[in-house]
Design an enzyme around this catalytic site. Structure first.
Site, PDB file in Angstrom:
ATOM      1  N   SER A  63       5.401  -4.167   3.966  1.00 36.65           N
ATOM      2  CA  SER A  63       4.999  -2.911   4.615  1.00 36.65           C
ATOM      3  C   SER A  63       3.767  -3.034   5.507  1.00 36.65           C
ATOM      4  CB  SER A  63       4.725  -1.836   3.560  1.00 36.65           C
ATOM      5  OG  SER A  63       5.914  -1.199   3.217  1.00 36.65           O
ATOM      6  N   LYS A  66       4.163  -2.372   9.125  1.00 36.72           N
ATOM      7  CA  LYS A  66       4.252  -1.001   9.645  1.00 36.72           C
ATOM      8  C   LYS A  66       3.016  -0.616  10.463  1.00 36.72           C
ATOM      9  CE  LYS A  66       7.225   0.102   5.742  1.00 36.72           C
ATOM     10  NZ  LYS A  66       7.375   0.743   4.425  1.00 36.72           N
ATOM     11  N   TYR A 188      14.192  -3.415  10.884  1.00 38.63           N
ATOM     12  CA  TYR A 188      13.247  -3.042   9.831  1.00 38.63           C
ATOM     13  C   TYR A 188      13.155  -4.150   8.768  1.00 38.63           C
ATOM     14  CZ  TYR A 188      11.270  -0.648   5.810  1.00 38.63           C
ATOM     15  OH  TYR A 188      10.496  -0.342   4.722  1.00 38.63           O
ATOM     16  N   TYR A 239       0.380   3.553  -0.456  1.00 37.74           N
ATOM     17  CA  TYR A 239       1.363   4.276  -1.271  1.00 37.74           C
ATOM     18  C   TYR A 239       0.755   5.558  -1.837  1.00 37.74           C
ATOM     19  CZ  TYR A 239       3.457  -0.318  -0.761  1.00 37.74           C
ATOM     20  OH  TYR A 239       3.922  -1.482  -0.230  1.00 37.74           O
ATOM     21  N   VAL A 257       4.574  -4.753  -0.583  1.00 40.41           N
ATOM     22  CA  VAL A 257       5.045  -5.166  -1.906  1.00 40.41           C
ATOM     23  C   VAL A 257       5.064  -6.686  -2.079  1.00 40.41           C
ATOM     24  CG1 VAL A 257       6.353  -3.066  -2.400  1.00 40.41           C
ATOM     25  CG2 VAL A 257       7.496  -4.992  -1.268  1.00 40.41           C
TER      26      VAL A 257
HETATM   27  N1  GLU Z   1      10.801  -3.937   2.826  1.00 39.13           N
HETATM   28  C1  GLU Z   1      10.281  -3.138   1.776  1.00 39.13           C
HETATM   29  C2  GLU Z   1      11.127  -1.920   1.525  1.00 39.13           C
HETATM   30  O1  GLU Z   1      11.547  -1.296   2.430  1.00 39.13           O
HETATM   31  C3  GLU Z   1       8.876  -2.766   2.133  1.00 39.13           C
HETATM   32  C4  GLU Z   1       8.225  -2.039   1.024  1.00 39.13           C
HETATM   33  C5  GLU Z   1       6.742  -2.154   1.013  1.00 39.13           C
HETATM   34  O2  GLU Z   1       6.151  -3.222   1.213  1.00 39.13           O
HETATM   35  O3  GLU Z   1       6.148  -1.119   0.765  1.00 39.13           O
HETATM   36  O4  GLU Z   1      11.404  -1.566   0.421  1.00 39.13           O
END
Ligand code: GLU
Length: 303
Positions: A63, A66, A188, A239, A257
């Protein structure tokens, strides 16, 4: 302050916390990462780079990608993405479908999965290759042309990404995707599977500590845009624990994650930490503690 010595002391100070979290395994190929790894890197806004521990070992940024997709879209499109994504903390898990339905297809922020999928969709429209353009930005900022997508991780997530696929279809049903669902999801998953080490990550995010100025010295974001990306990181980047992270660390940050966290001290430096074991909210246990140690020892926080 002796930054190198500080980082080495932090590596020692956080070592007893190893074993307290859980390595993410819902993407099966992430589950095999050695849990005891820990690295930290500080890239100063004016050039010097310091690191300690496993700071040269690549990991899956997940993530954290992002932040870069949002920055690329804002650089090209200025504010128009905010018609399609809110910028409030979500109060629900990063992969929740419930809120998206209630909010009629407008995700709460660009760092939960639904919001990130919309940002990736826009980047795909703007560039024709969303994951490739993120990779290009990382390579350029880190000065490392070998940064790449880990195809095994991307394939592993694609095979098990039912929830993200459901989210993308829900977005499409509300008219909030411009491109075919499969194309958006492929980009993605690829961007989440970008692999890099703490040094590359700290350098890649350093423009956020330099009011948007890239490694090459040219403006990538305006100071105003850089401020805004940092603000969204502070409020939505970790989060459902952004309040706890702000309380402990006191910096804009974005976690993934894979166990990485990037944090920004505006005007001073960018910091990347990596420790694969996650707490119940999905943030690196050792990484969060190390950033807490860092801001406590240096006094460098936005508060
Ligand atoms: N590729 C992961 C998902 O979409 C990213 C989640 C993350 O790192 O928060 O679940």
């Amino acid at each position: 302050m002796d930054m190198q010595a500080t980082l080495e002391e932090i590596v020692k100070a956080v070592a007893p916390l190893k074993g307290q979290g859980t390595v993410a395994s819902y993407i099966p190929s992430l589950g095999g990462v050695p849990p005891e790894k820990f690295g930290i890197c500080v890239a100063m806004a004016d050039g010097p780079v310091y690191g300690a521990g496993d700071w040269h070992e690549p990991f899956s940024i997940q993530s954290i990608s992002k932040v870069f997709s949002l920055a690329l879209v804002m650089a090209r499109d200025y504010d128009s993405i905010w018609k399609r994504v809110f910028r409030e903390p979500s109060g629900t898990p990063f992969n929740s479908l419930v809120q998206l339905e209630a909010d009629k297809g407008i995700p709460r922020n660009p760092f939960i999965n639904a919001g990130a999928i919309v940002v990736t969709d826009r980047l795909l429209t703007l560039t024709g290759d969303a994951a490739g353009s993120i990779r290009g930005l990382l390579r350029q900022e880190a000065g490392n042309p070998t940064i790449d997508i880990d195809a095994t991780v991307a394939a592993s997530e694609a095979r098990h990404g039912h929830r993200n696929a459901a989210m993308a279809h829900l977005l499409a049903s509300f008219g909030n995707l411009e491109n075919p669902v499969d194309d958006v999801l492929a980009n993605y998953f690829d961007q989440c599977a970008l692999a890099m080490c703490c040094e590359d990550l700290a350098l890649s995010a350093r423009f956020l500590a330099r009011q948007g100025v890239s490694t090459g010295g040219s403006p990538f974001l305006s100071p105003n845009q850089s401020k805004r990306v940092n603000a969204v990181m502070l409020t939505c980047g970790t989060y459902d624990a952004a309040g706890e992270f702000a309380y402990r660390v006191g910096l804009p940050g974005k976690s993934g994650v894979g166990g990485g966290i990037v944090a920004i001290v505006p005007g001073r430096c960018s910091i990347a930490v990596w420790g694969p074991e996650l707490d119940a909210n999905g943030n690196s246990v050792v990484g969060t503690a190390a950033l807490d140690e860092f801001t406590t020892r240096t006094g460098w926080s936005v508060f």
